[in-house]
Design a protein around this motif. Structure first.
Motif, short mmCIF file in Angstrom:
data_model
loop_
_atom_site.label_atom_id
_atom_site.label_comp_id
_atom_site.label_asym_id
_atom_site.label_seq_id
_atom_site.Cartn_x
_atom_site.Cartn_y
_atom_site.Cartn_z
N VAL A 85 0.80 -1.54 -0.13
CA VAL A 85 0.36 0.02 0.16
C VAL A 85 0.88 1.56 -0.03
O VAL A 85 0.83 2.09 -0.86
N ALA A 86 2.40 1.47 0.73
CA ALA A 86 2.52 2.19 0.76
C ALA A 86 3.48 2.31 -0.60
O ALA A 86 3.44 3.71 -0.65
N ARG A 87 4.21 1.85 -1.20
CA ARG A 87 4.82 2.28 -1.90
C ARG A 87 3.79 2.40 -3.43
O ARG A 87 4.02 3.39 -4.12
N GLN A 88 2.41 1.96 -3.26
CA GLN A 88 2.06 2.54 -4.67
C GLN A 88 1.42 4.42 -4.43
O GLN A 88 1.15 4.56 -5.37
N LEU A 89 0.99 4.18 -2.76
CA LEU A 89 0.43 5.86 -3.11
C LEU A 89 1.67 6.72 -2.61
O LEU A 89 1.53 6.97 -2.33
N VAL A 90 2.68 5.40 -2.60
CA VAL A 90 3.94 6.86 -2.59
C VAL A 90 4.08 7.42 -1.17
O VAL A 90 4.25 8.35 -1.05
N LEU A 91 3.64 6.63 -0.10
CA LEU A 91 3.95 6.85 1.25
C LEU A 91 4.70 6.00 2.12
O LEU A 91 5.45 4.95 1.83
N SER A 92 5.07 6.64 3.65
CA SER A 92 5.89 6.16 4.29
C SER A 92 4.37 4.57 4.86
O SER A 92 4.04 4.73 5.26
N VAL A 93 5.72 3.68 6.02
CA VAL A 93 4.87 2.29 5.78
C VAL A 93 4.08 3.01 7.32
O VAL A 93 2.82 2.92 7.66
N GLY A 94 4.72 4.02 8.29
CA GLY A 94 4.10 4.39 9.12
C GLY A 94 2.90 4.86 9.20
O GLY A 94 2.22 5.30 9.58
N THR A 95 2.94 6.21 8.14
CA THR A 95 2.03 6.45 7.88
C THR A 95 0.77 6.49 7.83
O THR A 95 -0.37 5.87 7.52
N VAL A 96 1.53 4.86 6.44
CA VAL A 96 -0.29 3.64 5.99
C VAL A 96 -0.78 3.24 7.12
O VAL A 96 -2.01 3.35 7.60
N GLN A 97 0.00 3.05 8.32
CA GLN A 97 -0.45 2.57 9.69
C GLN A 97 -1.13 3.22 10.10
O GLN A 97 -2.18 3.13 11.09
N THR A 98 -1.31 4.69 10.20
CA THR A 98 -1.35 4.97 10.65
C THR A 98 -3.03 5.73 10.41
O THR A 98 -3.87 5.96 11.21
N HIS A 99 -3.15 5.85 9.03
CA HIS A 99 -4.33 5.89 8.55
C HIS A 99 -5.27 4.84 8.89
O HIS A 99 -7.05 5.28 9.02
N ILE A 100 -4.73 3.45 8.92
CA ILE A 100 -5.23 2.36 8.92
C ILE A 100 -5.94 2.39 10.51
O ILE A 100 -7.18 1.45 11.19
N LYS A 101 -4.93 3.00 11.19
CA LYS A 101 -5.34 2.75 12.74
C LYS A 101 -6.90 3.94 13.37
O LYS A 101 -7.84 3.47 13.75
N ASN A 102 -6.72 4.98 11.59
CA ASN A 102 -8.32 5.74 11.58
C ASN A 102 -9.03 5.15 11.74
O ASN A 102 -10.21 5.31 11.60
N ILE A 103 -8.89 4.43 10.34
CA ILE A 103 -10.13 3.03 9.65
C ILE A 103 -10.43 2.54 11.23
O ILE A 103 -12.00 2.41 11.10
N TYR A 104 -9.79 2.17 11.71
CA TYR A 104 -10.33 1.04 12.57
C TYR A 104 -11.48 1.50 13.62
O TYR A 104 -12.28 1.52 13.93
N ASP A 105 -10.31 3.09 13.72
CA ASP A 105 -11.32 3.28 14.81
C ASP A 105 -12.37 3.94 14.92
O ASP A 105 -13.70 3.70 15.38
#
Length: 237
Positions: free
Chosen positions: A188-208
């Motif tokens: 996901v990080a590679r496709q969206l040109v993001l850091s893995v940490g940023t992807v994890q942050t977005h996923i945490k927000n989705i979970y919340d």
């Protein structure tokens, strides 16, 4: 140089993981008499712990940190210390990062490669009500306004009957689709040109937002609420 304010210097907290950049920022702050450097941290965890115990006048924060996104620090600081002025200093110039930072509470956004940045002057401008923004960032914000898009970039998603409505950002909706197809965080990080940490942050927000605690539960709940299409789940890249 600006002289110290009558009621004392302006306190500053720096959050930057690159040692050389952090050192340069600290030196720029320390040579300005009106500013007082309270701390220089290198990750989200230490910043949140620091901000949990004491206030600060100005927060200078990077977005790409080793254990997550600086947006989380901005959001936490804005909530717990609403009087604090927050400025982003980063290499991320994509529109989503800019919007996420502004929505979280940042009032300034400058790029690390913005030439000879006078960090002291920029922080003083921020503290006195200004909004230091690199020209390329200002252009992106203006372009977004011209496109007629709302600054929040929020999308309203209709839920399944009987379920509460869920509001996801466009980036969250995209990441949700990708993890539903089975993509790893790295993919996901590679496709969206993001850091893995940023992807994890977005996923945490989705979970919340979905009130879940795992990928499987997120996919199930998202599908139940009508956020996913079944054919998307079956077709993996």
């Amino acid at each position: 140089m600006t002289q110290p304010l009558a009621d004392g210097p302006i306190s500053v907290l720096v959050v930057e993981d690159d040692a050389a950049t952090r050192r340069a920022l600290c030196l720029g702050i320390e040579k300005e008499p009106a500013l007082k450097l309270l701390g220089a941290l290198d990750c989200v965890t230490s910043a949140l712990d620091w901000l949990s115990h004491q206030p600060v006048d100005v927060l200078l924060v990077d977005l790409g940190l080793p254990d997550g996104s600086g947006v989380d620090i901005i959001r936490f600081c804005a909530h717990h210390h609403p009087a604090c002025n927050i400025m982003v200093i980063t290499t991320s110039s994509d529109q989503e990062s800019v919007v996420d930072s502004i929505e979280a509470g940042a009032s300034g956004y400058v790029l690390k490669d913005a030439g000879l940045l006078d960090i002291g002057r920029s922080l003083l401008e921020l503290h006195t009500g200004g909004s230091p923004i690199s020209p390329v960032i200002a252009r992106k914000v203006l372009a977004r306004m011209r496109d007629g898009k709302k600054t929040s970039s929020a999308v309203r998603v209709e839920s399944a009957p009987g379920a509460a409505q869920v509001f996801l950002t466009k980036r969250e909706a995209t990441i949700l689709d990708l993890i539903a197809r089975g993509d790893s965080y790295g993919e996901v990080a590679r496709q969206l040109v993001l850091s893995v940490g940023t992807v994890q942050t977005h996923i945490k927000n989705i979970y919340d937002k979905l009130s879940v605690h795992s990928r499987g539960a997120a996919v199930y709940e998202a599908n139940r609420r009508g956020l996913l299409q079944m054919d998307q789940l079956k077709s993996r890249p």
